[in-house]
Write an enzyme that holds these catalytic residues in place. Structure first.
Site, PDB file in Angstrom:
ATOM      1  N   SER A  10      -1.905   0.075  -1.187  1.00 62.24           N
ATOM      2  CA  SER A  10      -0.624  -0.224  -0.609  1.00 62.24           C
ATOM      3  C   SER A  10      -0.509   1.513  -1.506  1.00 62.24           C
ATOM      4  CB  SER A  10      -0.309  -1.195  -1.697  1.00 62.24           C
ATOM      5  OG  SER A  10       0.879  -0.966  -1.356  1.00 62.24           O
ATOM      6  N   ASP A  23       4.813   3.298   2.906  1.00 55.35           N
ATOM      7  CA  ASP A  23       3.948   3.188   2.183  1.00 55.35           C
ATOM      8  C   ASP A  23       2.414   2.823   3.566  1.00 55.35           C
ATOM      9  OD1 ASP A  23       4.220   0.373   2.349  1.00 55.35           O
ATOM     10  OD2 ASP A  23       2.941   0.551   0.583  1.00 55.35           O
ATOM     11  N   ASP A  28       0.366   1.059   3.686  1.00 51.45           N
ATOM     12  CA  ASP A  28      -0.310  -0.218   4.200  1.00 51.45           C
ATOM     13  C   ASP A  28       0.898  -0.811   4.667  1.00 51.45           C
ATOM     14  OD1 ASP A  28       1.184  -1.150   2.329  1.00 51.45           O
ATOM     15  OD2 ASP A  28      -0.387  -3.222   1.940  1.00 51.45           O
ATOM     16  N   ASP A  53       4.438  -1.654   3.593  1.00 51.14           N
ATOM     17  CA  ASP A  53       5.358  -3.089   3.875  1.00 51.14           C
ATOM     18  C   ASP A  53       6.128  -3.309   3.166  1.00 51.14           C
ATOM     19  OD1 ASP A  53       3.449  -2.315   1.609  1.00 51.14           O
ATOM     20  OD2 ASP A  53       3.234  -4.473   1.287  1.00 51.14           O
TER      21      ASP A  53
HETATM   22 MG    MG Z   1       2.165  -1.569   0.408  1.00 50.42          MG
END
Ligand code: MG
Length: 462
Positions: free
Chosen positions: A106, A250, A252, A254
């Protein structure tokens, strides 16, 4: 059996993370893959698992390790490749798979990586599921498959297409008007996985896209967490190009952060506030966020005629509460927006689509839209966790006499009339207390943090 988790590995409800070249070895990752596979096999003899990764340089190595672990216990793998975490979770439900593993750390720095585990619901594991899965790490024997029962791999190269289609199906997007308005958007994907999805989304929304670090090669040019202090490059680019707004994800993808047309990061809390305002005006109902999220979200929801519910911290707790109260939208103050129309997980593509539609409907600029809310100042602190802290929390609750007290996740004290609150909770990953306070001024917020710090420090000395 006989497996010990290395000291420098962090195991939490959502998964396991560590540093490359240290605790997070391929052996550990393969072991977690096998344990997850064994846990799924309790319900289905031949489980299918979606596997995905973000763009980190170490991702291909850990992908192979986790794949070997899954295959070794007889799980078939649907490999979605390099995709955002929300795309991976969407893919689980599309295939009616039994679960999923995402290789992503993340927002953590570039030398970290991690595994995140998801259930057949396309949601991260909750506390009970994670504990049951982890029993296969150290208590229960891993049963390996024979040579003719090993898992097989198939590749899914349509995961991003399908996820994109679902986001574009959000009912309130006005494509004709968006295309006419043609927002100029600077998009900063930090060379993370967002680069494979978000440029396509923005183009479909009629935006003129100015890309920054869209190549998903995992060589993050800035600290990867999309908080204001890491977005100076994006702020400068928005000013330089006279853009309507800047968007940052970020690695990844999300979480989504916003920069206004004046070139200022307006705070991650605003992402959910603006998205929730839009959704509640179109579909009145309940909204869920966690106990540590800014009042900005509550103000936005209530002004739009909705009702805010709070949940313990942690994405899965927000998502579960959303299910219970049938929320129309929810999420976290860190830029994580969850829209049940698409799925019950944080999704930067959903967030971007809603914010851009909200900006269109406002008819003004992002800075003027943002100025409707607040002002609020959040102050955060950490303190080592002491054994007497529970008593100290109760003393604090008694002394500060807040009109609203919530004990579901540590202690949260709320003074709604003064628009200030204080939340103290034990960290899920470190032996510390997190203290967070919000008030209309920095001085008031700092005062609350100092009260908490004093109470917990006194408690430690008992
Ligand atoms: Mg993330």
């Amino acid at each position: 059996m006989g497996f010990e988790i290395p000291d420098d590995l962090m195991v939490s409800v959502s998964g396991v993370r560590g540093r490359v070249g240290q605790g997070l070895t391929p052996e550990v990752v393969a072991r977690f893959g096998a344990a997850f596979g064994c846990w799924l096999k309790e319900r289905n003899d031949r489980p299918r698992v979606v596997l995905a990764r973000d763009s980190r340089v170490s991702g291909p190595m850990y992908r192979l390790a986790v794949l070997a672990g899954l295959e070794s216990v007889g799980c078939d793998v649907i490999d979605a490749g390099l995709v955002p975490t929300p795309t991976a979770l969407f893919t689980i439900r599309h295939h009616h798979a039994d679960g999923g593993i995402v290789v992503t750390a993340s927002h953590n720095p570039v030398d970290w990586n991690a595994l995140k585990f998801a259930s057949a619901a396309g949601m991260f594991l909750d506390g009970g599921e994670a504990a049951a899965m982890r029993a296969w790490l150290d208590e229960r024997p891993i049963r390996r498959a024979e040579w003719d029962a090993l898992g097989r791999v198939e590749h899914d190269d349509r995961a991003v297409d399908r996820h994109l289609e679902a986001v574009l199906n959000i009912p309130w997007l006005d494509f004709d008007s968006l295309r006419r308005r043609r927002f100029r958007v600077v998009l900063d994907c930090v060379r993370g996985a967002g680069g494979v999805l978000l440029p396509r989304l923005l183009e479909a929304l009629g935006c003129d896209v100015i890309g920054m670090d869209l190549e998903p090669d995992g060589r993050f040019p800035r600290a990867p967490e999309p908080v204001a202090e890491n977005l100076a490059g994006l702020e400068a680019k928005v000013r330089e190009t006279h853009a309507d707004l800047g968007l940052a994800t970020d690695p990844d993808a999300d979480r989504l952060s916003l920069v206004s047309e004046t070139g200022h990061a307006i705070g991650e809390d605003l992402t959910l506030a603006l998205a929730a305002d839009l959704v509640v005006r179109h579909r009145p109902g309940r909204v869920v966020t966690n106990l540590s999220t800014s009042r900005v979200v509550q103000d936005a929801v209530e002004a739009a005629g909705g009702k805010l519910d709070r949940s313990p911290v942690g994405e899965i707790n927000v998502a579960r509460t959303m299910q219970q109260v049938r929320a129309v939208i929810g999420g976290e103050g860190n830029g994580g927006v969850i829209l049940p129309d698409v799925h019950l997980t944080r999704d930067s593509a959903v967030a971007a689509a809603l914010v851009i539609q909200a900006l269109l409907e406002s008819g003004g600029t992002l800075s003027s839209l943002a100025s409707r809310y607040g002002p609020y100042v959040i102050v955060k602190a950490k303190l080592p966790r002491g054994s007497a802290a529970v008593d100290a929390l109760e003393d604090l609750a008694g002394r500060l006499a807040a009109p609203e007290v919530d004990r579901r996740d540590g202690l949260r004290l709320d003074w709604p009339d003064h628009r200030k609150w204080l939340h103290l909770r034990a960290s899920g990953t470190e032996p510390i207390y997190r203290i967070i306070a919000e008030a209309p001024t920095a001085e008031q917020a700092r005062e609350l943090v100092e009260e908490a710090r004093a109470a917990l420090s006194a408690g430690r000395e008992v």
